[in-house]
Scaffold this active site. Sequence first.
Site, PDB file in Angstrom:
ATOM      1  N   HIS A 178       0.868  -1.178   0.000  1.00  0.00           N
ATOM      2  CA  HIS A 178       0.000   0.000   0.000  1.00  0.00           C
ATOM      3  C   HIS A 178       0.907   1.231   0.000  1.00  0.00           C
ATOM      4  O   HIS A 178       1.770   1.372   0.877  1.00  0.00           O
ATOM      5  CB  HIS A 178      -0.917   0.004   1.223  1.00  0.00           C
ATOM      6  CG  HIS A 178      -1.904  -1.115   1.229  1.00  0.00           C
ATOM      7  ND1 HIS A 178      -2.956  -1.170   0.341  1.00  0.00           N
ATOM      8  CD2 HIS A 178      -1.995  -2.232   2.004  1.00  0.00           C
ATOM      9  CE1 HIS A 178      -3.670  -2.257   0.578  1.00  0.00           C
ATOM     10  NE2 HIS A 178      -3.106  -2.925   1.567  1.00  0.00           N
ATOM     11  N   HIS A 225      -0.579  -6.608  -5.356  1.00  0.00           N
ATOM     12  CA  HIS A 225      -0.627  -7.887  -4.661  1.00  0.00           C
ATOM     13  C   HIS A 225       0.084  -8.919  -5.527  1.00  0.00           C
ATOM     14  O   HIS A 225      -0.066  -8.925  -6.756  1.00  0.00           O
ATOM     15  CB  HIS A 225      -2.081  -8.319  -4.425  1.00  0.00           C
ATOM     16  CG  HIS A 225      -2.245  -9.789  -4.182  1.00  0.00           C
ATOM     17  ND1 HIS A 225      -2.690 -10.657  -5.164  1.00  0.00           N
ATOM     18  CD2 HIS A 225      -1.999 -10.548  -3.093  1.00  0.00           C
ATOM     19  CE1 HIS A 225      -2.737 -11.878  -4.673  1.00  0.00           C
ATOM     20  NE2 HIS A 225      -2.318 -11.848  -3.427  1.00  0.00           N
ATOM     21  N   ASN A 241       1.334 -13.228  -5.194  1.00  0.00           N
ATOM     22  CA  ASN A 241       1.412 -14.451  -4.410  1.00  0.00           C
ATOM     23  C   ASN A 241       1.725 -15.606  -5.342  1.00  0.00           C
ATOM     24  O   ASN A 241       1.128 -15.732  -6.411  1.00  0.00           O
ATOM     25  CB  ASN A 241       0.074 -14.712  -3.689  1.00  0.00           C
ATOM     26  CG  ASN A 241      -0.054 -16.134  -3.183  1.00  0.00           C
ATOM     27  OD1 ASN A 241      -0.595 -17.012  -3.867  1.00  0.00           O
ATOM     28  ND2 ASN A 241       0.453 -16.377  -2.007  1.00  0.00           N
ATOM     29  N   THR A 242       2.685 -16.436  -4.951  1.00  0.00           N
ATOM     30  CA  THR A 242       2.886 -17.708  -5.641  1.00  0.00           C
ATOM     31  C   THR A 242       3.113 -18.780  -4.585  1.00  0.00           C
ATOM     32  O   THR A 242       3.669 -18.516  -3.517  1.00  0.00           O
ATOM     33  CB  THR A 242       4.070 -17.686  -6.629  1.00  0.00           C
ATOM     34  OG1 THR A 242       5.247 -17.185  -5.977  1.00  0.00           O
ATOM     35  CG2 THR A 242       3.752 -16.808  -7.832  1.00  0.00           C
ATOM     36  N   HIS A 261       0.590  -5.622 -17.494  1.00  0.00           N
ATOM     37  CA  HIS A 261       0.061  -6.770 -18.241  1.00  0.00           C
ATOM     38  C   HIS A 261       1.072  -7.287 -19.255  1.00  0.00           C
ATOM     39  O   HIS A 261       1.178  -8.508 -19.455  1.00  0.00           O
ATOM     40  CB  HIS A 261      -1.243  -6.384 -18.928  1.00  0.00           C
ATOM     41  CG  HIS A 261      -2.429  -6.442 -18.014  1.00  0.00           C
ATOM     42  ND1 HIS A 261      -3.160  -7.596 -17.814  1.00  0.00           N
ATOM     43  CD2 HIS A 261      -3.010  -5.495 -17.228  1.00  0.00           C
ATOM     44  CE1 HIS A 261      -4.135  -7.360 -16.960  1.00  0.00           C
ATOM     45  NE2 HIS A 261      -4.074  -6.092 -16.580  1.00  0.00           N
ATOM     46  N   HIS A 280     -20.695  -7.486  -4.286  1.00  0.00           N
ATOM     47  CA  HIS A 280     -21.656  -6.585  -3.655  1.00  0.00           C
ATOM     48  C   HIS A 280     -21.455  -5.131  -4.076  1.00  0.00           C
ATOM     49  O   HIS A 280     -22.336  -4.306  -3.893  1.00  0.00           O
ATOM     50  CB  HIS A 280     -21.614  -6.716  -2.123  1.00  0.00           C
ATOM     51  CG  HIS A 280     -20.316  -6.295  -1.499  1.00  0.00           C
ATOM     52  ND1 HIS A 280     -19.284  -7.181  -1.294  1.00  0.00           N
ATOM     53  CD2 HIS A 280     -19.899  -5.107  -1.017  1.00  0.00           C
ATOM     54  CE1 HIS A 280     -18.281  -6.549  -0.715  1.00  0.00           C
ATOM     55  NE2 HIS A 280     -18.620  -5.294  -0.531  1.00  0.00           N
ATOM     56  N   GLY A 340      -4.484 -22.440  10.774  1.00  0.00           N
ATOM     57  CA  GLY A 340      -3.720 -22.017  11.941  1.00  0.00           C
ATOM     58  C   GLY A 340      -2.539 -21.139  11.622  1.00  0.00           C
ATOM     59  O   GLY A 340      -1.516 -21.170  12.321  1.00  0.00           O
ATOM     60  N   GLY A 341      -2.654 -20.327  10.593  1.00  0.00           N
ATOM     61  CA  GLY A 341      -1.569 -19.430  10.220  1.00  0.00           C
ATOM     62  C   GLY A 341      -1.409 -18.276  11.197  1.00  0.00           C
ATOM     63  O   GLY A 341      -2.211 -18.080  12.114  1.00  0.00           O
TER      64      GLY A 341
END
Length: 280
Positions: free
Chosen positions: A108, A118, A120-121, A151, A181, A263-264
Site C-alpha cells: 500500500h 498484490h 502471491n505464488t 500486463h 456486492h 492455523g496461520g
Amino acid sequence: MLTLDPEQTAARQWFEHLRDQICAVFEKIEREAGSDAGFVYTGWDRTDPSGEPGGGGVRGVMKGRVFEKVGVNVSTVGGTFESDFGKTIHGAGDDPRFFATGISLVAHMTNPHVPAVHMNTRFLVTTKRWFGGGADLNPPLPIAEDTNAFHAAFKAACDAHDPDHYPRFKKWADDYFYIPHRKVHRGVGGIFYDHLEGDFAENFAFTQDVGRAFLDVYPRIVRQRMGTPFTDADIATRNEWRGRYAEFNLVYDRGTLFGLKTGGNIDAILMSLPPVATWG
C-alpha cells in the site's frame, strides 16, 4: 520440524530467495526517496491441530516514505486439515494431510499515483501437487501506461511457456478479483492461476518467471510515479479505494480463508489490510 522432499525444498528455497530480492529492491527505492526505512522480520511457528510441529514462516513489514505499508511473507506449513475444510481443497477430499509453501506480498503506497499491488505464488501438496498464484495491480488513480506495462510483463512470462496461459490466467484474475456486492473489480487485473499440476519442472519454471516478471515491472512503475504531486482529494480517493480492497480480502479472498483455517499467523494473514482506509 517438517520433513521436506526435494521438490518441496526447491520451492521453499525459491520463495525465500524471491523475498530477499524483492525486499532489497524495495529498500533501495526507499533510499532513493531519502528514507532509511527497512523491513522488520518476525518469525513464527505453527502447531498443527494434531499437536505436532506444523512449520511456520517469516513476516516482513516495512513502513516508509514511498511504501506506506508493505508486507512480504514466506510460510512453509504442513499437517492435517481440520473438519470439512480439507474437502474444499484440491486433492484433499479423502486424505486431509497437506503441505504448503509460498510467498505473499501486498504493498500500500503513500502516493495515490503509485498503484498498490498484490503478488502471491505457492506450491501445495495434498494427494496432488500443484502451483498457483499470480499478481494484480490496484491503482487508486489508474494510469493506462502502468496498466499496459504490468500486463505486458506477465504476458511475456506466460508466452514463454504456453500461449494459452495469458488469456486464460488474465480472465481468471478478472473473474476472481471482483467485488460482487459493489459490482466492481478490485483493480486493473493481472494474472491468476491455480491447480497447475503435472510437470513439476515446467510449472516451477513458470512460477519462477511470474516472480521475476513482478520483480522487473513493479519497481519500474513505482520509480516512475513516486515523485508525482498529489492533492488531498487524491488521498481521499486512495483511502476510499483501500476500503474496497479491505472488503475483498476479508469477505472473498481464498488465501485469507486458507490461512485462518490452517492455523496461520494472524498478523501475517491480515498484513494485506491497508494502514488507513475510509468508508462513506
